[in-house]
Design an enzyme around this catalytic site. Structure first.
Site, short mmCIF file in Angstrom:
data_model
loop_
_atom_site.label_atom_id
_atom_site.label_comp_id
_atom_site.label_asym_id
_atom_site.label_seq_id
_atom_site.Cartn_x
_atom_site.Cartn_y
_atom_site.Cartn_z
N GLU A 193 0.82 -0.76 -0.19
CA GLU A 193 0.15 0.10 0.25
C GLU A 193 0.93 1.30 0.07
OE1 GLU A 193 -2.96 -0.30 2.96
OE2 GLU A 193 -3.62 -2.39 1.98
N LYS A 196 -15.23 -1.54 2.29
CA LYS A 196 -14.96 -1.65 0.62
C LYS A 196 -15.83 -2.70 0.21
CE LYS A 196 -10.54 -3.01 3.67
NZ LYS A 196 -9.90 -4.34 4.47
#
Length: 425
Positions: free
Chosen positions: A205, A337
């Site tokens: 990330e 999400k």
């Protein structure tokens, strides 16, 4: 004019070099919406099913040609001719077509790609940006970013058990300034790590993945970087953690191998409480494992009045799981999400349920991302006030920050940055 005339899916690659699904939806007036589906490394057991081919001779079994075929075949056959502006009806049709509780037959990655591409096509046909089309006239709140600047756990090859160490620039006046503050701390941290002889390679990330010895070691480096960048920890910039503790919950114990700790659920809560006493931590995600309801209740009773306790694996963006958590008094925040539940409609339902229960919501990426910046628009559309989309490196992460900057420009004087309004206690 907004009737669907074509749906086409293809197999593309995500930020980890793994296959994922991308879908194009074309409408009668010629407008087109495109969406690419993300995927996670640490996934909750209760998530909707991401369909993979399993053919070891191709992409090591991670191909998504079956999901692509489901879109180009069964889903397209049933949706062509439908009105793209009827999002709820279209999502419901796909859920019923799949016929399983976890979207395991067609695949959540197939269904989500179509769901998001339909919304984007409809927004384009209505000459509206996606955040306005989904959120209406009231969509104007720019979220505080959770910027993941040190990676551990499943996102890095180092001994740190906790998966993400994040900074939150709450004192910024706007999203543009928040991104600048985060970038300055990120680059300052890189210098500090390098000066200490530590690696500055980045994880999935975009955060650094140094060979640090403990959680506190990581937090101390971050505090030093915040101060050296000219900011005040606990005032200008707060800290956030994603423990992803399901990954190290084994046999009823939290086995933090990197630190040589084996903690009972009560000891795990005490461990997190001590961190919150010593550091300006605003938010903890998945501090307890996904099915450790007793641990979650104790954590919420202990810290819930002053710390945001985010359920990711606990809730998996699923209204049914969230309702159970609300009833049990577990957590006080929902991580959102889109690929955990698999349609835009169900995602928005979960956010509304959280809001009614006075739970906060945090719009989130996955560790396997693409250049698709849909979640930036959804964060503004829902006015959720927080977004988690990685570090200040890797174009798959920066695509979301850059889109937020553009949205802020479009909103002009009506834009609001959530800032310190998200603080608890």
């Amino acid at each position: 004019m907004t009737a669907i005339i074509d749906i086409f899916a293809r197999e593309i690659l995500d930020s980890r070099g793994n296959p994922t699904v991308e879908v194009d939806v074309t409408l009668e007036d010629g407008t087109m919406g495109r969406a690419a589906v993300p995927s996670g490394a640490s996934t909750g057991a209760h998530e909707a099913v991401e369909k993979r081919d399993g053919d070891k001779a191709r992409y090591l079994g991670k191909g998504v040609l079956e999901a692509v075929a489901a879109v180009n075949g069964e889903i397209a056959e049933n949706l062509i001719g439908e009105d793209a502006t009827e999002q709820v009806a279209i999502d419901r049709m796909m859920i019923e077509l799949d016929g399983t509780p976890n979207k395991g037959r067609l695949g959540a990655n197939a269904i989500l790609g179509v769901s998001l591409a339909v919304a984007k096509a409809a927004a384009e046909a209505c000459s509206q940006p996606l955040y306005r089309y989904v959120g209406g006239a009231g969509a104007r709140v720019l979220p505080v970013p959770m910027m993941n600047i040190i990676n551990g756990g499943e996102h890095a090859d180092n001994p740190i058990d906790i998966q993400e160490f994040m900074i939150m620039p709450v004192a910024a006046e706007n999203i543009r300034e928040a991104v600048r503050m985060g970038s300055e701390v990120f680059h300052t941290l890189k210098k500090e790590l390098s000066s200490a002889g530590l690696a500055t390679g980045v994880g999935d990330e975009g955060g650094f993945a140094p060979n640090l010895s403990s959680t506190r070691d990581a937090l101390d480096f971050i505090l030093k970087a915040i101060e050296k960048a000219g900011y005040q920890p606990g005032d200008d910039i707060m800290l956030a953690l994603d423990c992803a503790s399901t990954e190290y919950f084994k046999g009823g114990k939290y086995e933090m191998a990197g630190e040589g700790k084996s903690l009972s659920p009560a000891e795990n809560v005490a461990y997190l409480e001590a961190l919150c006493n010593d550091y300006p931590i605003l938010s903890i995600e998945d501090g307890c494992a996904e099915d450790d309801w007793d641990g979650w209740k104790l954590l919420t009773d202990t810290l819930g009045g002053r710390v945001q306790l985010v359920g990711d694996d606990l809730f998996v963006t699923n209204p049914a799981r969230l309702a159970e958590g609300i009833a049990k008094g577990c957590g006080n925040s929902l991580l959102v999400k889109v690929n955990q539940i698999g349609t835009l409609t169900e995602t928005l339902d979960a956010v509304r349920m959280a809001d009614r229960a006075r739970y906060t919501s945090v719009m989130s990426h996955r560790s396997g991302e693409t250049e698709d910046a849909t979640i930036a628009d959804l964060a503004v559309a829902t006015n959720c006030g927080q977004i988690k989309t990685g570090s200040l490196a890797r174009s798959d992460r920066l695509a979301k920050y850059n889109q937020l900057i553009r949205i802020e420009e479009m909103l002009g004087a009506t834009a609001e940055y959530a800032g310190k309004s998200i603080l608890r206690g």
